[in-house]
Design a protein around this motif. Structure first.
Motif, PDB file in Angstrom:
ATOM      1  N   SER A 327      24.923  29.314  -7.374  1.00 21.50           N
ATOM      2  CA  SER A 327      23.706  28.778  -6.770  1.00 21.50           C
ATOM      3  C   SER A 327      22.475  29.490  -7.319  1.00 21.50           C
ATOM      4  O   SER A 327      22.467  30.712  -7.487  1.00 21.50           O
ATOM      5  CB  SER A 327      23.756  28.927  -5.250  1.00 21.50           C
ATOM      6  N   VAL A 330      15.693  26.589  -6.640  1.00 14.15           N
ATOM      7  CA  VAL A 330      15.095  25.347  -7.134  1.00 14.15           C
ATOM      8  C   VAL A 330      13.574  25.495  -7.090  1.00 14.15           C
ATOM      9  O   VAL A 330      13.004  25.845  -6.052  1.00 14.15           O
ATOM     10  CB  VAL A 330      15.546  24.144  -6.293  1.00 14.15           C
ATOM     11  N   VAL A 336      16.112  17.509 -11.069  1.00 18.56           N
ATOM     12  CA  VAL A 336      17.322  17.825 -10.295  1.00 18.56           C
ATOM     13  C   VAL A 336      18.172  16.576 -10.102  1.00 18.56           C
ATOM     14  O   VAL A 336      17.702  15.440 -10.281  1.00 18.56           O
ATOM     15  CB  VAL A 336      16.959  18.415  -8.912  1.00 18.56           C
ATOM     16  N   THR A 466      20.482  25.522  -5.362  1.00 20.85           N
ATOM     17  CA  THR A 466      21.476  24.518  -5.729  1.00 20.85           C
ATOM     18  C   THR A 466      22.783  24.817  -5.001  1.00 20.85           C
ATOM     19  O   THR A 466      23.103  25.973  -4.716  1.00 20.85           O
ATOM     20  CB  THR A 466      21.729  24.519  -7.249  1.00 20.85           C
ATOM     21  N   ILE A 514      21.330  19.885  -3.772  1.00 19.94           N
ATOM     22  CA  ILE A 514      21.021  19.797  -5.196  1.00 19.94           C
ATOM     23  C   ILE A 514      22.267  20.169  -5.985  1.00 19.94           C
ATOM     24  O   ILE A 514      22.763  21.294  -5.882  1.00 19.94           O
ATOM     25  CB  ILE A 514      19.861  20.741  -5.582  1.00 19.94           C
ATOM     26  N   ASP A 516      22.671  20.123  -9.484  1.00 18.21           N
ATOM     27  CA  ASP A 516      22.311  20.993 -10.605  1.00 18.21           C
ATOM     28  C   ASP A 516      20.867  20.715 -11.032  1.00 18.21           C
ATOM     29  O   ASP A 516      20.185  19.851 -10.464  1.00 18.21           O
ATOM     30  CB  ASP A 516      23.275  20.824 -11.785  1.00 18.21           C
TER      31      ASP A 516
END
Length: 759
Positions: A327, A330, A336, A466, A514, A516
């Motif tokens: 993770s 973001v 995204v 993420t 999210i 990636d």
């Protein structure tokens, strides 16, 4: 002869009987007096602890082990719902809708035999032999528990003061029942559930018999054993709460009678009784219940297939978890891919528009379609844009925070995500999601393109990450949450999923994350991060989260199943379940009870209800067909068994989830106890006491001479012979061998049972 715990008490003159309590003395004696008389009954009264009981118990127990362990290794393949308990031995986290106690017992058996948990039990028919699974050892554990259930049924009848033929009858209905045998010979949880339920009834009967000796060592022992048994029931499956209802109902009646001032108890003494029962039957079971979850969390410390059912915070407490390893934060202006937690569909858009009219005649906005798409695609790419653009020099490394308001810009079509007060394709009450051109997005429709991020369990202004950052996306003007579901759109939507605005914001399926950040380059400083440590989460937090997930997914088991059945069908054995088949040998396992035993037990439940009604009516008319002891036993003991049946059966009518025949097994066990009790009541017409008038004309009551059990023995023999014959007839379907010819299958295809190889 002692009695089980539910009933109405009569009152008469009182006398002190230990611990300051007062009990009525005959004439007009209470049930407590009747109990004391039965415990200290004269020798001529029928005994419930003689040699005959011991011999019968030994024979019945031996037969229970023979029937459960017979050909236990057949078939050597996965059968129906035999499931994976090996993950405890691999220490990988998995999710199940049932509490952990029953599964931990299987894991303990696997540990004893050195099993490493490599086999996944994925398909019916997978070979245990070729995969090196010690399946016989696994099946031996429920078979042993199922065998022990039979003597517990016998002992419950004996401890409740019933005659030997009555106890044998009840035990035989469970001993030679095809459903009990079939379900407890496989790697399933029901054997643990049913034995725990039976032990709860037995322990409470033993406790109740000591109610004139409160707070003694034995009194405490049987109270606490009742609590432990109750804990095992609910720690195996949540339907174990029905056993709590059974015992709880009896306890409420008992406490209500203790509250009567004529019993001679002060409020302080009554409070002690209440506190003791609360400790033994609520607090002790609850802490045992929590203990098994603590073991569950301790053993399953590695990331596994159950991760997706839990929150990111929970997942980060597991070793080797992808969230801890992968993770990243973001930032604004990141491209995204946003994914739905439940359906795994990506937020997607393409140049095609909604049709002018839907199939039901409703009109759409004809805007650009926004859908859910299951595959990785460039049309899944969205840029997170601030509601008001940042100055050029301030755009780098600006993380998205919990509670932020922003826009989502679709990359390939150069449009912004929008929701408005137009009905969605499938849900007239939900809002349509579409996109709009940039000039309108920052002009007249600016507010309609604003969305607020609400992270699940996230602190205020926590950074969005993420994978780990689960969130709801709320449309700012209308306060609806972005949502999708698995029903595909028509051809105009390319069979993709509908995206709409859900007005029920609290709904758990509104969660996204999210997946990636495709726009992130190798040079991005977020790629260079230190290895993350496994995080800590308190036991209570983990327990409460797992409870919510278990209840949610349990209630979500509403899909149809070819062998599901309704509660109205169970007492009459109208449907079974196909567990396993083998075409080349024409062998099959079909889960089905013993028709003779089930129909007899169901019929006698109706008979008992009729007996209660007739007795009440005759008493209203001044007639008294039953002596006091017989009536007390009928209402207190047989009535308790009837209440146990009802509390394990009728609640299923309130459930919306999938139901199967095996859900009736605890209720069937209670109906077997009722059947045994009625064999004695119907076929032993002799009263339990007789009236005596002394020379002064005073009426007293004494125990009746030894009753004749000839009728009960005849009934027991006939019922047992019929049950055994029916068991043998259906045994090939219970044990899966031998294979049957077409004629033999058709002979057993009674009431339309869905048997294989019938032609």
């Amino acid at each position: 002869m002692s009695e089980s715990p539910v009933g109405v008490r009569q009152r008469g003159p009182k006398k002190k009987v230990g611990n300051g309590a007062e009990y009525s003395s005959v004439p007009g004696g209470s049930d407590d007096e009747l109990l004391a008389m039965s415990i200290k009954a004269p020798r001529h009264v029928q005994s419930t602890g003689g040699r005959g009981y011991k011999i019968a118990l030994a024979v019945i127990t031996a037969l229970a082990f023979v029937t459960r362990f017979h050909r236990l290794g057949h078939p050597n393949e996965v059968v129906f719902d035999e499931v994976h308990f090996g993950k405890y031995l691999e220490h990988t986290y998995f999710f199940d809708v049932h509490p952990p106690f029953g599964k931990l017992l299987f894991a303990l058996m696997g540990w004893f035999v050195g099993y490493d948990g490599h086999f996944k039990f994925e398909n019916i028919g997978d070979s245990y032999i070729s995969n090196g699974v010690p399946y016989v050892a696994f099946r031996a554990m429920p078979a042993m528990l199922g065998a022990l259930t039979v003597p517990v049924v016998f002992l419950t009848m004996q401890e409740s003061g019933y005659s030997l033929p009555a106890a044998i009858t009840a035990a035989m209905l469970v001993l030679f029942d095809n459903a009990h045998i079939g379900q407890t010979r496989l790697i399933l949880l029901d054997a643990t559930l049913i034995l725990s339920m039976a032990c709860s009834l037995l322990c409470y009967v033993r406790f109740y018999k000591l109610r004139d000796q409160p707070f003694g060592r034995k009194w405490w022992k049987w109270l606490l054993l009742t609590g432990v048994a109750l804990s095992c029931v609910i720690s195996t499956k949540y339907v174990g709460v029905f056993t709590f209802v059974t015992i709880g109902g009896a306890v409420i009646v008992d406490l209500w009678n203790l509250l009567d001032y004529k019993r001679g108890l002060s409020l302080q003494q009554f409070g002690q009784h209440f506190a003791a029962r609360a400790l033994g039957l609520i607090i002790v079971p609850f802490f045992f219940y929590l203990f098994w979850f603590q073991v569950h969390f301790t053993v399953l410390y590695k990331s596994g297939p159950g991760d997706d059912f839990m929150s990111p915070a929970f997942q980060e407490t597991l070793a080797d978890n992808a969230l801890s390893a992968s993770s990243i934060t973001v930032n604004y202006y990141d491209t995204v891919q946003i994914r739905h937690k439940d359906t795994k569909a990506f937020l997607h858009s393409h140049a095609q528009n909604y049709p002018l009219r839907y199939e039901d005649g409703r009109i759409s906005s004809q805007g650009q379609q926004v859908t859910g798409y299951p595959f990785n695609d460039t049309n899944n790419h969205w840029i997170i844009m601030p509601a008001t653009p940042f100055p050029e020099e301030e755009r780098l490394n600006r993380p998205v925070l919990n509670g932020d308001i922003f826009k989502l810009h679709h990359v390939l079509t150069n449009t912004d995500l929008l929701s408005h007060d137009v009905a969605s394709p499938y849900f007239p009450t939900n809002q349509e999601f579409t996109t709009i051109s940039m000039d309108k997005s920052y002009g007249e429709r600016h507010n309609d393109t604003l969305f607020e991020i609400k992270m699940e369990h996230g602190k205020k202004e926590a950074e969005l990450k993420t994978l780990a950052g689960h969130f709801k996306l709320l449309h700012v003007p209308s306060k609806v949450a972005m949502w999708t579901h698995s029903k595909p759109l028509p051809d105009w939507g390319f069979k993709q999923q509908e995206i709409n605005g859900n007005k029920n914001v609290a709904q758990g399926s509104n969660i996204w994350y999210i997946e990636d950040i495709p726009s992130m380059t190798e040079a991005d400083e977020r790629n260079s991060k230190e290895p993350k440590k496994v995080k800590h989460m308190s036991f209570i937090s983990k327990y409460l989260e797992l409870q919510r997930a278990m209840f949610h997914h349990n209630n979500a088991l509403t899909s149809s199943h070819p062998y599901a059945s309704q509660p109205i069908q169970w007492p009459f054995l109208l449907r079974g379940v196909s567990f396993w088949t083998k075409t080349d040998t024409r062998e099959q396992i079909y889960f089905l009870g013993n028709p003779v035993g089930w129909w007899l037990a169901s019929a006698l439940l109706a008979v008992l209800a009729g007996i209660f009604g007739a007795d009440q009516i005759t008493q209203r008319r001044g007639l008294d067909a039953l002596d006091r002891r017989t009536r007390s036993k009928l209402y207190n003991s047989t009535g308790f068994f009837l209440f146990a049946w009802a509390s394990h059966y009728f609640p299923f009518y309130l459930m919306g989830r999938q139901l199967f025949l095996h859900h009736y097994l605890p209720a069937h066990l209670a109906s077997a106890l009722v059947t045994g009790a009625l064999v004695e009541f119907i076929f032993c017409a002799d009263p339990l006491e007789k009236e005596v008038i002394d020379k002064d004309g005073k009426k007293t009551y004494v125990a009746a001479p030894k009753r004749s059990l000839v009728g009960a023995w005849i009934a027991c023999g006939v019922i047992s012979a019929a049950v055994v014959a029916c068991f043998i007839f259906y045994a090939p379907l219970t044990y899966g061998t031998p294979g049957l010819t077409v004629e033999q299958v058709l002979a057993r295809k009674f009431l339309g049972y869905e048997l294989h190889f019938a032609k």
